[in-house]
Structure formats: structure tokens, C-alpha cells
Design a protein around this motif. Sequence first.
Motif, PDB file in Angstrom:
ATOM      1  N   ARG A  14       6.289 -62.873  -5.022  1.00 49.70           N
ATOM      2  CA  ARG A  14       7.994 -62.418  -5.831  1.00 49.70           C
ATOM      3  C   ARG A  14       8.219 -62.270  -6.939  1.00 49.70           C
ATOM      4  NH1 ARG A  14      11.199 -66.270  -3.476  1.00 49.70           N
ATOM      5  NH2 ARG A  14      10.052 -67.716  -2.635  1.00 49.70           N
ATOM      6  N   SER A  15       7.008 -62.601  -7.867  1.00 50.45           N
ATOM      7  CA  SER A  15       8.131 -61.370  -9.435  1.00 50.45           C
ATOM      8  C   SER A  15       7.509 -59.423  -8.954  1.00 50.45           C
ATOM      9  CB  SER A  15       6.906 -62.197 -10.146  1.00 50.45           C
ATOM     10  OG  SER A  15       6.985 -61.486 -11.362  1.00 50.45           O
ATOM     11  N   ALA A  16       6.827 -59.655  -8.617  1.00 51.53           N
ATOM     12  CA  ALA A  16       6.819 -57.904  -8.357  1.00 51.53           C
ATOM     13  C   ALA A  16       7.871 -57.268  -7.484  1.00 51.53           C
ATOM     14  CB  ALA A  16       5.477 -57.379  -7.422  1.00 51.53           C
ATOM     15  N   VAL A  17       8.320 -58.279  -6.681  1.00 53.03           N
ATOM     16  CA  VAL A  17       9.436 -57.720  -5.537  1.00 53.03           C
ATOM     17  C   VAL A  17      10.190 -57.817  -6.259  1.00 53.03           C
ATOM     18  CG1 VAL A  17      10.668 -57.569  -3.565  1.00 53.03           C
ATOM     19  CG2 VAL A  17       7.977 -57.826  -3.581  1.00 53.03           C
ATOM     20  N   SER A  18      10.902 -59.425  -7.217  1.00 49.94           N
ATOM     21  CA  SER A  18      11.999 -59.055  -7.600  1.00 49.94           C
ATOM     22  C   SER A  18      12.683 -57.623  -8.719  1.00 49.94           C
ATOM     23  CB  SER A  18      12.361 -60.381  -8.456  1.00 49.94           C
ATOM     24  OG  SER A  18      13.219 -60.870  -9.076  1.00 49.94           O
ATOM     25  N   ALA A  19      11.578 -57.187  -9.955  1.00 51.06           N
ATOM     26  CA  ALA A  19      10.853 -56.190 -10.329  1.00 51.06           C
ATOM     27  C   ALA A  19      11.680 -55.168  -9.828  1.00 51.06           C
ATOM     28  CB  ALA A  19      10.043 -56.499 -11.452  1.00 51.06           C
ATOM     29  N   GLY A  65      -1.173 -60.781   5.239  1.00 51.96           N
ATOM     30  CA  GLY A  65       0.099 -62.693   4.781  1.00 51.96           C
ATOM     31  C   GLY A  65       0.265 -62.680   6.372  1.00 51.96           C
ATOM     32  N   GLY A  66       1.484 -63.540   6.286  1.00 56.05           N
ATOM     33  CA  GLY A  66       2.142 -63.859   7.262  1.00 56.05           C
ATOM     34  C   GLY A  66       3.514 -63.377   7.372  1.00 56.05           C
ATOM     35  N   ILE A  67       4.358 -63.799   8.123  1.00 54.85           N
ATOM     36  CA  ILE A  67       5.277 -64.049   8.018  1.00 54.85           C
ATOM     37  C   ILE A  67       6.030 -64.336   6.858  1.00 54.85           C
ATOM     38  CG2 ILE A  67       7.865 -64.707   9.388  1.00 54.85           C
ATOM     39  CD1 ILE A  67       6.544 -62.283  10.104  1.00 54.85           C
ATOM     40  N   THR A  68       5.644 -65.681   6.079  1.00 57.43           N
ATOM     41  CA  THR A  68       5.342 -66.412   4.592  1.00 57.43           C
ATOM     42  C   THR A  68       5.998 -65.137   4.217  1.00 57.43           C
ATOM     43  OG1 THR A  68       4.700 -68.546   5.303  1.00 57.43           O
ATOM     44  CG2 THR A  68       4.724 -67.956   2.863  1.00 57.43           C
ATOM     45  N   GLU A  69       4.992 -64.786   3.585  1.00 60.63           N
ATOM     46  CA  GLU A  69       4.761 -63.460   2.894  1.00 60.63           C
ATOM     47  C   GLU A  69       5.840 -62.451   3.016  1.00 60.63           C
ATOM     48  OE1 GLU A  69       1.075 -65.408   2.697  1.00 60.63           O
ATOM     49  OE2 GLU A  69       2.855 -64.121   4.250  1.00 60.63           O
ATOM     50  N   LEU A  70       6.403 -62.053   4.409  1.00 62.31           N
ATOM     51  CA  LEU A  70       7.233 -60.721   4.497  1.00 62.31           C
ATOM     52  C   LEU A  70       8.704 -61.661   3.985  1.00 62.31           C
ATOM     53  CD1 LEU A  70       7.429 -57.971   5.337  1.00 62.31           C
ATOM     54  CD2 LEU A  70       8.000 -58.982   7.934  1.00 62.31           C
ATOM     55  N   ALA A  71       8.701 -62.827   4.416  1.00 57.60           N
ATOM     56  CA  ALA A  71      10.647 -63.218   3.452  1.00 57.60           C
ATOM     57  C   ALA A  71      10.356 -63.850   2.469  1.00 57.60           C
ATOM     58  CB  ALA A  71       9.950 -64.993   4.933  1.00 57.60           C
ATOM     59  N   ILE A  72       9.495 -63.615   1.604  1.00 59.41           N
ATOM     60  CA  ILE A  72      10.039 -63.678   0.212  1.00 59.41           C
ATOM     61  C   ILE A  72       9.996 -62.274   0.329  1.00 59.41           C
ATOM     62  CG2 ILE A  72       7.804 -63.697  -1.382  1.00 59.41           C
ATOM     63  CD1 ILE A  72       6.150 -65.489  -0.987  1.00 59.41           C
ATOM     64  N   VAL A  73       9.379 -60.919   0.169  1.00 61.86           N
ATOM     65  CA  VAL A  73       9.543 -59.771   0.367  1.00 61.86           C
ATOM     66  C   VAL A  73      11.261 -59.290   0.147  1.00 61.86           C
ATOM     67  CG1 VAL A  73       9.759 -57.309   0.944  1.00 61.86           C
ATOM     68  CG2 VAL A  73       7.323 -58.314   0.402  1.00 61.86           C
ATOM     69  N   LEU A  74      12.148 -59.941   1.086  1.00 66.40           N
ATOM     70  CA  LEU A  74      13.162 -59.972   2.267  1.00 66.40           C
ATOM     71  C   LEU A  74      13.844 -60.714   1.094  1.00 66.40           C
ATOM     72  CD1 LEU A  74      15.257 -58.150   3.647  1.00 66.40           C
ATOM     73  CD2 LEU A  74      14.613 -60.499   5.572  1.00 66.40           C
ATOM     74  N   GLU A  75      13.667 -61.547   0.666  1.00 59.13           N
ATOM     75  CA  GLU A  75      14.567 -63.007  -0.056  1.00 59.13           C
ATOM     76  C   GLU A  75      14.898 -62.424  -1.187  1.00 59.13           C
ATOM     77  OE1 GLU A  75      14.712 -67.120  -2.450  1.00 59.13           O
ATOM     78  OE2 GLU A  75      12.518 -67.175  -0.625  1.00 59.13           O
ATOM     79  N   GLU A  76      13.850 -61.499  -1.956  1.00 60.91           N
ATOM     80  CA  GLU A  76      13.704 -61.656  -3.587  1.00 60.91           C
ATOM     81  C   GLU A  76      14.662 -60.017  -3.214  1.00 60.91           C
ATOM     82  OE1 GLU A  76      13.428 -62.466  -6.201  1.00 60.91           O
ATOM     83  OE2 GLU A  76      12.669 -64.337  -4.785  1.00 60.91           O
ATOM     84  N   LEU A  77      14.510 -58.639  -2.239  1.00 62.46           N
ATOM     85  CA  LEU A  77      15.010 -58.403  -2.745  1.00 62.46           C
ATOM     86  C   LEU A  77      17.046 -58.588  -1.997  1.00 62.46           C
ATOM     87  CD1 LEU A  77      13.438 -55.342  -0.243  1.00 62.46           C
ATOM     88  CD2 LEU A  77      13.409 -55.738  -2.414  1.00 62.46           C
ATOM     89  N   GLY A  78      17.216 -59.224  -1.611  1.00 61.16           N
ATOM     90  CA  GLY A  78      18.495 -59.086  -1.358  1.00 61.16           C
ATOM     91  C   GLY A  78      18.969 -60.295  -2.696  1.00 61.16           C
ATOM     92  N   ALA A 247      16.676 -65.921   7.878  1.00 57.70           N
ATOM     93  CA  ALA A 247      17.204 -66.697   6.769  1.00 57.70           C
ATOM     94  C   ALA A 247      16.708 -66.306   5.816  1.00 57.70           C
ATOM     95  CB  ALA A 247      16.501 -67.845   7.613  1.00 57.70           C
ATOM     96  N   ALA A 248      15.990 -65.372   5.579  1.00 54.35           N
ATOM     97  CA  ALA A 248      15.670 -65.153   4.115  1.00 54.35           C
ATOM     98  C   ALA A 248      16.994 -63.992   3.710  1.00 54.35           C
ATOM     99  CB  ALA A 248      14.329 -64.372   4.536  1.00 54.35           C
ATOM    100  N   PHE A 249      17.072 -63.494   4.759  1.00 49.73           N
ATOM    101  CA  PHE A 249      18.154 -61.923   3.964  1.00 49.73           C
ATOM    102  C   PHE A 249      19.176 -63.257   4.015  1.00 49.73           C
ATOM    103  CE2 PHE A 249      22.250 -59.883   5.513  1.00 49.73           C
ATOM    104  CZ  PHE A 249      21.656 -58.257   5.701  1.00 49.73           C
ATOM    105  N   ALA A 250      19.863 -64.180   4.706  1.00 52.21           N
ATOM    106  CA  ALA A 250      20.821 -65.023   3.944  1.00 52.21           C
ATOM    107  C   ALA A 250      20.622 -66.081   2.893  1.00 52.21           C
ATOM    108  CB  ALA A 250      21.526 -65.690   5.104  1.00 52.21           C
ATOM    109  N   VAL A 251      19.617 -66.521   2.697  1.00 55.41           N
ATOM    110  CA  VAL A 251      19.601 -67.017   1.191  1.00 55.41           C
ATOM    111  C   VAL A 251      19.184 -66.009   0.242  1.00 55.41           C
ATOM    112  CG1 VAL A 251      17.736 -68.521  -0.128  1.00 55.41           C
ATOM    113  CG2 VAL A 251      17.960 -69.087   2.008  1.00 55.41           C
ATOM    114  N   GLY A 252      18.417 -64.541   0.425  1.00 54.77           N
ATOM    115  CA  GLY A 252      18.838 -63.722  -1.223  1.00 54.77           C
ATOM    116  C   GLY A 252      19.950 -63.157  -1.216  1.00 54.77           C
TER     117      GLY A 252
END
Length: 386
Positions: A14-19, A65-78, A247-252
Amino acid sequence: MTTLIESEEHKALRSAVSALGARYGRDYLTRTVAAGKPLTELWSEAGKLGYLGVSLPEAYGGGGGGITELAIVLEELGAAGSPLLMLVVSPAICGTVISRFGTEAQKRDWLPGLADGSRLMAFGITEPDAGSNSHRITTTARRDGADWLLTGRKVFISGVDMADAVLIVGRTEDARTGRLKPCLFIVPTDAPGFQKRPIDMELSAAEKQFELVLDDVRLPADALVGDEDAGLLQLFAGLNPERIMTAAFAVGMGRYALARAVEYARDRTVWKTPIGAHQAIAHPLAQAHIELETARLMMQKAAHLYDAGDDIGAGEAANMAKYAAGEACVRAVDQAVHTLGGNGLTREFGLASLITAARVARIAPVSREMILNYVSHQTLGLPKSY
């Protein structure tokens, strides 16, 4: 049970993608959209860093990984203001379906490119006359010797101009019953008979929407993904991740809007204190935060169930997560714009464009009303009206 506290690995991701997102930000997205270009630089860098393929198998160049990790990526980019919509489509839907049901040749051919971002696949299910009723899909595939001939129309297909192929949901005739059953085909975008037309959208986005016409597109036998008789299973293997990623897109997006509003409310002073000191401003922002966090919890539950192989449990949770996140996002964006007043409608603050974008999470890939139908029928056991 899903783990309520994120692991150190997930926190680090999460931290790395946020950066990464912060290096691009909202300004990059708005400049790119204004120029009519795709988000190529961000997509390529995310691919090189392994974020696009984080959910795909290690054996084919992914992160394992799984969708859990991919959702983190999209959420943080959003949350950084630069979401990549095609993350929902290329790795989450198409990559997952090919990973689970594709032949060894299909996996070797597609997964490494989907993982590093060098190849991109769109997804085609929606049709002009089918809407939310996938049983009315009329795109059909018929055998012609060893080949397939695919004919039909699709609408609101994202990113076709950037894609190497489209994973098309069609239907084939059951030889025993004569009924049509869903099947998935990999259709190259340069195939003879494949036509695309951009749809003129009010929505400002880097990813364009297209109408597709498939006029007897000839496909080899190995264009079929998975078992011809397991179409629905394979289809929902892609649709559940689609809902989780939406959902990740929307939350981000909601987090981005809320952060801008909170920053403004802390600094903007009209009377003696910053406007954020007044409950009429503070309470709706606090409520938006609570709703976004609640939606994120359901999204994490859905991703956990899906990654654990519980397709039925994931179906219910993914629909609930998409519903909750869509509603929370719309309210967060609306309150953010309202907090800034007139400034919320200026290009300088970049929130007004989110009003339209936030609606997407309510409408696509399935409307909130169809989710309420799903929950009322599947979860509550109420009868259908259709």
C-alpha cells in the motif's frame, strides 16, 4: 474469517503504490485526459514495478498474490488521484479467467504480457439490447470446420483502442438441447470483421468507451477459453473480481475527494475559525470517512473469500462491496465538492470532474438495483419479479 488487520506485506505494498501514485497525481491524469491520450507512463511504470501483475501466477511472470493485492494497488492509485481503470479489466477479469481456465498455451501467450503491462486485453460482455440481463446476450459463435465464426455487437467496452485483444462473452448452441450457453473467446483487435467505434461520452476519462461490431469474425479453435460447457462458472470467475475491483476504484476515488475536502476545511477561514470546526462541515465529512472505511472492509472480505476459492461466498460479498463502495464514493465526492463551495466546481481544485466519474461506480459493471435484486433473491430468499 478475513484478517481485519493488514499484514506487514500488504501495508508495504500500500505504501509503495501510494508513493508511485503521488509521483503522478491528479494533475498528470487531467493533463493526459485533456490531451486525449492514455495513461501510458503510469501504466508502464506500474507494470515494471510488478503492480499490474501482482495477482497473476508467478510461473507466468506475476506476483503470485490475489485480488486482495490487486485491489490495494487500484485503491491507492485512486487515492492519489490517478486510478487505472484498465486494472479492473486486463489483469483482474481477463488475467484471472485465463489463469483459472485457459490452456497452457493461452497462459504462456498472454499472462506474462498482462503482468508486465506490455500487452492489454479488454473485456466485452455488455450488449445494446441485453443491459444487465446477460441471458439476453445475442453474440453467437458457430462452428465452421475447426474454426469458430463470431457475430454480434457489444457496447461500453473500455480501452479497446489500447488492447491487443478483447475477451468476448458469446454464446454457442448446445448440440443436445439447442439452447444457447455462454462461452468466452479471445478476439484479436486486428481480426478481419472486428470493428470498433468510439462512443461520445460526457465522462472525462483516459480510457475511451467503444461499440464493437463482430461480423463473422473467424477464430481458431484455441480462441475458446476453458470448457465449452462451463461458461457460467468461467464468466463469474471474472465478474466477481470485476465487482471487487470496482469497489477499490470507488473507495480510492472517495478517499481522494475526501482528503482534498479535509485539507480545505482545515485551512479555509471565513469567520473566526476554520470552516472544518463547524459541525455542519465536519460531521458530513466524518460520515463520508466512516462509509468509505465500511465499504473497504466489505471489499477486503470479498477479496479474501475469492482468493480462498469460495466463489459462492465471494459472489455475495463482491456485490455488497460494490454497492457499498459506489454509494460511499458518490456521497464523499458530493460532500467534498459542497465543502469547497464554488471552488469545488473549478478546474484548479479538480473535484468537479469526479461528480460524473463517481456515478460510474453506481452504474457499472452492474447497477445498484440489480445488486439489490441479487441480495434479496440469493441472500434473503425473496421471490423474483422477473
